[in-house]
Design an enzyme around this catalytic site. Structure first.
Site, PDB file in Angstrom:
ATOM      1  N   ASN A 126     -36.705  -5.256 -46.339  1.00 23.84           N
ATOM      2  CA  ASN A 126     -37.551  -4.991 -46.885  1.00 23.84           C
ATOM      3  C   ASN A 126     -38.678  -5.122 -46.752  1.00 23.84           C
ATOM      4  O   ASN A 126     -39.125  -6.466 -45.930  1.00 23.84           O
ATOM      5  CB  ASN A 126     -37.158  -6.048 -48.180  1.00 23.84           C
ATOM      6  N   CYS A 154     -40.985 -11.564 -55.967  1.00 21.67           N
ATOM      7  CA  CYS A 154     -40.730 -11.157 -54.679  1.00 21.67           C
ATOM      8  C   CYS A 154     -39.802 -12.153 -53.751  1.00 21.67           C
ATOM      9  O   CYS A 154     -40.467 -12.352 -53.236  1.00 21.67           O
ATOM     10  CB  CYS A 154     -41.619  -9.747 -54.442  1.00 21.67           C
ATOM     11  N   CYS A 162     -33.472  -7.454 -51.380  1.00 23.57           N
ATOM     12  CA  CYS A 162     -34.065  -7.252 -52.252  1.00 23.57           C
ATOM     13  C   CYS A 162     -33.432  -9.057 -52.345  1.00 23.57           C
ATOM     14  O   CYS A 162     -32.916  -9.316 -52.981  1.00 23.57           O
ATOM     15  CB  CYS A 162     -34.007  -6.890 -53.762  1.00 23.57           C
TER      16      CYS A 162
END
Ligand SMILES: N[C@@H](CCC[C@H](N)C(=O)O)C(=O)O
Length: 275
Positions: free
Chosen positions: A11, A81, A212
Site C-alpha cells: 500500500n 490510514c 489496507c
C-alpha cells in the site's frame, strides 16, 4: 519540493515533508502526484506537518509532535490510514525527526501510538474498532453480506467462501449510500485457518489497493464476530491477515487493537510541481 516514497505491504504512499504547514495541497495536486503514469504513482499522500502548524480543526489540541495529513489517490481526505501510519513513523525515524521508541502521531481519527525500533516492523495502536451492524455490498451481479466497522474510517468487511483472488475488483463494489453517506472501504475476506484470513480491498478514493491497514483491523473484527456466531461480543485474539501485498498481524484486545507489519522506504527525490 522533496518527497519520499514508501509502502506498507505494498500500500504505497508519497510522503511530503511540510513541517511548517506551508504547502497548499489541493486535491488536484494530490491526484497528479498519485497518477501512476503521469506522476510518481501512489495509493495516497502522507503530508508530514508539525501538529502545531496544522491548520486542521480535526487535530487541534492533540498532543503529538507530528500530524499525518492523509489523502487518498483521488485527492479526497480520509480520517485514518493504518499502513500509512507505519510508513509515516518509519519516515520520521529515518529522517531523524523522531527517535525509535514509542510516541503518538496526530491523525484526523485521534492520536495513534506507534512503537518501532531503528529498523523492522512497526506496531500501531489502532484504537477500538467499532462494530456497527451488518451491511451489503454488490460485486459483479452478486450480493455479499458484511460487517460495518469503523476504525476511525468506514469499512464494510464481507465474508466470502471462494479464494479472494478470483473476485473481480476492477469496478467499485456497490453499497447502500444511506448507510455509508461518506462512502466506504469494502473488504472481502475468506477464512484460511484458525484466526487466519486472506483479504482483498476496494478503497474509497483509491480503488483496489494491495493492502489496507484499517481494512485488516475491520476484517479481523468481522471475522472474529463471524467465528463467534454473530453479535458484537467477539473473542479477543491475534489474527493473521494475508493481503495481496504481504501479511500483517492484528491484535484484538479488550480496550483497543494493534496492527503490526512492515514499513519500507524505497526512494527519495525532488518533485517538479506543475501549477
Ligand atoms: N490504505 C489505508 C486507508 C486509507 C483511507 C481509505 N481509503 C479511506 O478513504 O478511508 C489503510 O492502510 O488503512
Amino acid at each position: 519540493m522533496r518527497f519520499v516514497k514508501g509502502h506498507g505491504t505494498e500500500n504505497d504512499f508519497v510522503i511530503l515533508p511540510d513541517p511548517d504547514g506551508e504547502l497548499e495541497l489541493t486535491a488536484g495536486r494530490v491526484a497528479a502526484l498519485c497518477d501512476r503514469r503521469a506522476g510518481i504513482g501512489a495509493d495516497g499522500v502522507l503530508r508530514a506537518v508539525r501538529t502545531k502548524a496544522a491548520a486542521d480543526p480535526a487535530v487541534e489540541g492533540q498532543d503529538a509532535e507530528w500530524f499525518m495529513d492523509y489523502r487518498n489517490a483521488d485527492g479526497s481526505i480520509a480520517e485514518m490510514c493504518g499502513n500509512g501510519t507505519r510508513v509515516f513513523a518509519r519516515y520520521l525515524v529515518s529522517a531523524g525527526l523522531a527517535a525509535p521508541g514509542e510516541w503518538d502521531i496526530a491523525t484526523r481519527a485521534g492520536l495513534r501510538r506507534v512503537a518501532l525500533g531503528p529498523a523492522g516492523d512497526v506496531r500501531v495502536d489502532m484504537g477500538p474498532p467499532a462494530y456497527l451492524g451488518t451491511g451489503e455490498a454488490t460485486l459483479a451481479g452478486r450480493t455479499y453480506r458484511g460487517a460495518a466497522v469503523s476504525v476511525g474510517n468506514p469499512h464494510l468487511a464481507c465474508r466470502v467462501d471462494e479464494p479472494v483472488a478470483g473476485l473481480d475488483l476492477c469496478r467499485a463494489p456497490g453499497f447502500d449510500a444511506a448507510q455509508f453517506p461518506e462512502g466506504v472501504n469494502v473488504e472481502f475476506y475468506r477464512f484460511l485457518g484458525d484466526r487466519h484470513v486472506e483479504m482483498r480491498v476496494f478503497e474509497r478514493g483509491s480503488g483496489e489497493t494491495r493492502s489496507c491497514g484499517t481494512g485488516t483491523v475491520a476484517t479481523a473484527l468481522a471475522a472474529a464476530i463471524a467465528q463467534a456466531g454473530g453479535g458484537a461480543a467477539a473473542p479477543r485474539g491475534t489474527w493473521t491477515v494475508d493481503v495481496p501485498g504481504g501479511r500483517v498481524t492484528v491484535d484484538l484486545e479488550d480496550l483497543t487493537s494493534h496492527l503490526t507489519g512492515p514499513a519500507v522506504l524505497v526512494a527519495e527525490g525532488e518533485i517538479i510541481l506543475a501549477e
